[in-house]
Design an enzyme around this catalytic site. Structure first.
Site, PDB file in Angstrom:
ATOM      1  N   LYS A  62       0.830  -1.211   0.000  1.00 59.13           N
ATOM      2  CA  LYS A  62       0.000   0.000   0.000  1.00 59.13           C
ATOM      3  C   LYS A  62       0.865   1.261   0.000  1.00 59.13           C
ATOM      4  O   LYS A  62       0.605   2.198  -0.744  1.00 59.13           O
ATOM      5  CB  LYS A  62      -0.931   0.021   1.228  1.00 59.13           C
TER       6      LYS A  62
ATOM      7  N   ARG B 267      12.033  -4.982   4.949  1.00 60.78           N
ATOM      8  CA  ARG B 267      11.878  -3.624   4.401  1.00 60.78           C
ATOM      9  C   ARG B 267      12.529  -2.563   5.283  1.00 60.78           C
ATOM     10  O   ARG B 267      12.647  -2.708   6.492  1.00 60.78           O
ATOM     11  CB  ARG B 267      10.411  -3.321   4.125  1.00 60.78           C
TER      12      ARG B 267
ATOM     13  N   ARG C  75      11.146   0.006  10.729  1.00 58.96           N
ATOM     14  CA  ARG C  75      10.073   0.241  11.685  1.00 58.96           C
ATOM     15  C   ARG C  75      10.174  -0.739  12.847  1.00 58.96           C
ATOM     16  O   ARG C  75      10.423  -1.919  12.635  1.00 58.96           O
ATOM     17  CB  ARG C  75       8.711   0.063  10.987  1.00 58.96           C
TER      18      ARG C  75
ATOM     19  N   ARG D  75      -0.437  -8.149  13.540  1.00 56.65           N
ATOM     20  CA  ARG D  75      -1.016  -7.191  12.591  1.00 56.65           C
ATOM     21  C   ARG D  75      -1.844  -7.927  11.530  1.00 56.65           C
ATOM     22  O   ARG D  75      -2.895  -7.442  11.101  1.00 56.65           O
ATOM     23  CB  ARG D  75       0.093  -6.347  11.948  1.00 56.65           C
TER      24      ARG D  75
END
Ligand code: AMP
Length: 215
Positions: free
Chosen positions: A13, A127, A161, A172
């Site tokens: 996203k 990531r 993150r 999540r």
């Protein structure tokens, strides 16, 4: 044009939103980004949200909806918006309807990025982003052209993150399955849902999104 990008964590996203901003001058409204900014700034919202985010659970519907409402109210109606990571619950979907109506906006498309959940953990734990400009990268799938140097701004500092670890990612995903996926029928009933294979290469997904926007 106002669109929602829907999909589990790691579906792409954020990457696709960044592309839409660049190609079409749309605005990305990411409640995750807004909350991380609030955490960093140590605002009351940030203090409330931090532990919930670290666990991979959802922040309250009111907090995130207020963030979205404030951004839209401060923005001209001519700018198209991509909702990235919002709404995430049925209550948020209802609040978004009210917010859009108040701001004279209509929801045009809900685009679901479909992904293979087993691949998501790999995607997310690999990531990272440029600490200077926020450009998004992945250890194996999308590394900078020159190792250690950001393609976009030349920065050499990168960050990950804190919630991109396997344990939090699993929570999540559970939250997505239990609370977010069930909002799709609301939009299906309005005939505005499109689905895209989010496992395809970034450019292919981008082309398919553009085709949907062209109608
Ligand atoms: P994201 O960057 O979209 O993956 O969001 C990171 C975290 O911020 C999530 O795991 C939640 O804790 C929180 N968050 C972001 N957006 C929302 C939302 N719409 N509703 C509730 N919590 C959210």
């Amino acid at each position: 044009m106002n669109i929602i990008l829907l999909g589990p964590p790691g579906a792409g996203k954020g990457t696709q939103s960044a592309g839409l901003v660049e190609r079409h001058g749309m605005r990305q409204l990411s409640t995750g980004d807004m909350l991380r900014a609030a955490v960093k700034a140590g605002t009351p919202v940030g203090l409330k949200a931090k532990e919930v985010m670290d666990r991979g659970e959802l922040v309250s519907d009111e907090i995130v909806s207020d963030l979205i409402d404030a951004e839209l109210a401060a923005m001209g109606q001519e700018t198209g918006v991509i909702f990235d990571g919002y709404p995430r619950t049925a209550a948020q979907a209802e609040m978004l309807d009210a917010i859009l109506a108040r701001n004279g906006r209509v929801l045009d498309h809900v685009i679901e990025l479909e992904v293979d959940e087993d691949a998501l953990v790999e995607r997310i734990t690999g990531r990272f982003s440029c600490a200077n400009c926020g450009a998004l990268y992945h250890d194996t799938a999308n590394p900078p052209a020159t190792p250690g140097v950001c393609d976009s701004c030349g920065g050499t500092e990168f960050k990950r993150r804190p919630d991109d670890n396997e344990k939090t990612v699993r929570t999540r995903m559970q939250e997505y399955r239990a609370k977010t996926a069930p909002i799709l029928p609301i939009y299906e009933a309005r005939g505005i849902v499109s689905r895209i294979d989010g496992m395809a290469p970034i450019d292919t997904v981008a082309e398919q999104i553009d085709a949907i926007l062209r109608g």
